[in-house]
Enzyme design. Structure first.
Site, short mmCIF file in Angstrom:
data_model
loop_
_atom_site.label_atom_id
_atom_site.label_comp_id
_atom_site.label_asym_id
_atom_site.label_seq_id
_atom_site.Cartn_x
_atom_site.Cartn_y
_atom_site.Cartn_z
N ASN A 208 0.86 -1.19 0.00
CA ASN A 208 0.00 0.00 0.00
C ASN A 208 0.89 1.24 0.00
OD1 ASN A 208 0.51 0.85 2.86
ND2 ASN A 208 -0.35 -1.18 3.24
N PRO A 303 -4.05 -11.50 10.52
CA PRO A 303 -4.43 -11.26 11.92
C PRO A 303 -4.53 -9.76 12.18
CG PRO A 303 -2.13 -11.94 11.77
CD PRO A 303 -2.72 -12.11 10.41
N1 CTP Z 1 -4.15 -2.89 12.09
C1 CTP Z 1 -3.47 -3.96 12.62
N2 CTP Z 1 -3.52 -5.17 12.03
C2 CTP Z 1 -4.23 -5.35 10.90
C3 CTP Z 1 -4.93 -4.25 10.33
C4 CTP Z 1 -4.87 -3.04 10.95
O1 CTP Z 1 -2.82 -3.80 13.66
N3 CTP Z 1 -4.25 -6.53 10.33
C5 CTP Z 1 -4.14 -1.61 12.79
C6 CTP Z 1 -3.47 -0.47 12.06
O2 CTP Z 1 -2.10 -0.38 12.40
C7 CTP Z 1 -4.25 0.72 12.55
C8 CTP Z 1 -5.64 0.20 12.78
O3 CTP Z 1 -5.47 -1.21 12.93
O4 CTP Z 1 -3.77 1.19 13.79
C9 CTP Z 1 -6.64 0.50 11.72
O5 CTP Z 1 -6.36 -0.09 10.54
P1 CTP Z 1 -7.37 -0.05 9.28
O6 CTP Z 1 -6.73 -0.84 8.22
O7 CTP Z 1 -7.71 1.36 9.00
O8 CTP Z 1 -8.64 -0.72 9.87
P2 CTP Z 1 -9.39 -2.01 9.48
O9 CTP Z 1 -9.76 -2.66 10.74
O10 CTP Z 1 -8.60 -2.79 8.51
O11 CTP Z 1 -10.72 -1.45 8.84
P3 CTP Z 1 -11.04 -1.01 7.35
O12 CTP Z 1 -9.94 -1.53 6.47
O13 CTP Z 1 -12.34 -1.64 7.13
O14 CTP Z 1 -11.10 0.47 7.39
#
Ligand code: CTP
Length: 399
Positions: A208, A303
């Site tokens: 990304n 995870p």
């Molecule tokens: N994060 C994490 N592990 C993952 C995905 C995300 O620790 N597998 C953490 C990121 O570091 C960040 C937060 O979760 O602090 C939010 O991540 P985001 O990708 O925005 O949230 P998602 O839960 O994936 O929701 P969405 O993609 O639906 O917005």
């Protein structure tokens, strides 16, 4: 406060030497005594008279000044301080230190001292990026020296990039941290940063646009307040900050393992843009083009590292901070994310391409806490990091 502390300040020869004058003023305002040493090159940029006037003490300039040797030899001079600060630390001074030269007063003091040393490097961006300087930096960090800065920005030589000396107040904070005076001294903090790379085959991956700039700035800010920082970073565009423990990872699962290995910590900040999915069965060999059919990638969920730590049965940190990168309904989505994942705070930002935030130098965030939502004005990613680090320090040290 630095009352009762004695600092030996070595001023090297660079245009940033003028900032050393302000640094002396600010250190004295905090109660520190400053013994200044001006290198010959340093005296081309600031005069011994202005240094002496601000420090209120004699300036030491030459190794073979017999009067000084009779009054206070260089060995004693090098050991009478609580901390030796080199600001600006030029490429030349860093090279001398890394290789153990002792051919003038400054380099001799740095060889003879048994006191901790803090460097504030300042030089042209190409000199900073040069492999020789980076080798010397790695050697000096390995020798246990502390480093503050350099910062990226416009330089006096007309170029742009890392090489500008840290600002006097940042150096003061680093001095306080080095002397065990920072608000986060004794606290262990974990920061995740950067993107993750999820392999498709040995040469292709899914990634990304995260540059790692915001997470890196947060790690730098926390270290400057005295925290012991474990910095777990995916393949980022920006180098990790000096003075932190760097754990490089590539995939979400490696990041999860590194995070679990770093526990327990007092606070965990999840700034990484972790890939939500990985390819279910990455190929062990390069996938070849096949005219008869296109490859189909099947995904499985990675995870959720933040949720795992927030809901950890035994090792949940006292403060868990997540990030939410959204493109619409930023606050509502971020509030829902905070509840769903179980973290204490969420730093939410709008990463729509029109904002220029992802990969850019600035950020405009909302801090979502149990008390509500704060809208912070748009500012540099380092300023966001400094403000967040100050809030983290306040939360961890609250009675
Ligand atoms: N994060 C994490 N592990 C993952 C995905 C995300 O620790 N597998 C953490 C990121 O570091 C960040 C937060 O979760 O602090 C939010 O991540 P985001 O990708 O925005 O949230 P998602 O839960 O994936 O929701 P969405 O993609 O639906 O917005």
């Amino acid at each position: 406060m630095l009352a009762g502390k004695r600092l030996l300040l070595i001023i090297g020869g660079g245009i940033a030497a003028y900032k050393a004058l302000d640094l002396i003023r600010r250190l004295r305002a905090r109660g520190a005594a400053v013994t200044p040493v001006l290198t010959r090159a340093g005296s081309e940029f600031v005069t011994p008279l202005s240094v002496a006037a601000l420090a209120g003490e004699k300036v030491f300039t030459d190794l073979f000044d017999l009067t000084d040797e009779a009054e206070m030899g260089h060995i004693q001079l090098s050991r009478s301080a609580d901390l030796v600060v080199v600001a600006p630390a030029t490429a030349d001074l860093m090279a001398k230190m890394a290789h153990g030269h002792a051919n003038d007063l400054a380099s001799t003091l740095l060889m003879a001292t048994d006191t901790p040393v803090l460097l504030a490097p300042a030089m042209n961006v190409r000199m900073w990026d040069h492999p020789a300087t980076q080798r010397n930096l790695a050697t000096l960090l390995g020798d246990g020296l502390r480093v503050v800065g350099p910062n990226a920005g416009d330089m006096a030589c007309g170029e742009y990039g890392p090489g500008r000396m840290a600002e006097p107040l940042e150096i003061v904070a680093a001095i306080e941290a080095a002397l065990g005076q920072g608000p986060l001294t004794g606290k262990r903090v974990l920061v995740t940063s950067g993107p993750t790379h999820e392999p498709i085959d040995p040469v292709r991956y899914i990634a990304n646009r995260s540059s790692g700039a915001q997470g890196t700035a947060i790690a730098r800010a926390l270290a400057a307040l005295g925290a012991q920082v474990v910095f777990i970073t995916g393949p980022a565009d920006v180098p990790p900050p000096p003075g932190v423990q760097v754990v490089p990872v590539e995939t979400a699962r490696q990041m999860q393992q590194a995070v679990e290995a770093a526990l327990p910590v007092d606070a965990a900040i999840f700034a990484a843009a972790v890939a939500d999915w990985r390819v279910a069965s990455a190929s062990g060999s390069k996938i070849k083009k096949d005219a008869s059919r296109l490859p189909v990638l099947e995904f499985v969920e990675n995870p959720d590292i933040l949720a795992g730590v927030s809901q950890h049965a035994t090792l949940r940190p006292a403060l868990v901070v997540g990030f939410a990168a959204e493109t619409d309904d930023v606050i509502a989505h971020a509030q829902a994310k905070r509840a769903r994942k179980g973290c204490d705070w969420i730093v939410a930002n709008d990463v729509s391409p029109s904002t220029g935030i992802m990969g850019g130098a600035e950020n405009a965030v909302h801090l979502i806490t149990p008390e509500g939502c704060e809208d912070w004005p748009r500012m540099s990613k380092q300023a966001v990091a400094d403000k967040l680090a100050a809030r983290i320090a306040a939360a961890l040290t609250a009675p």
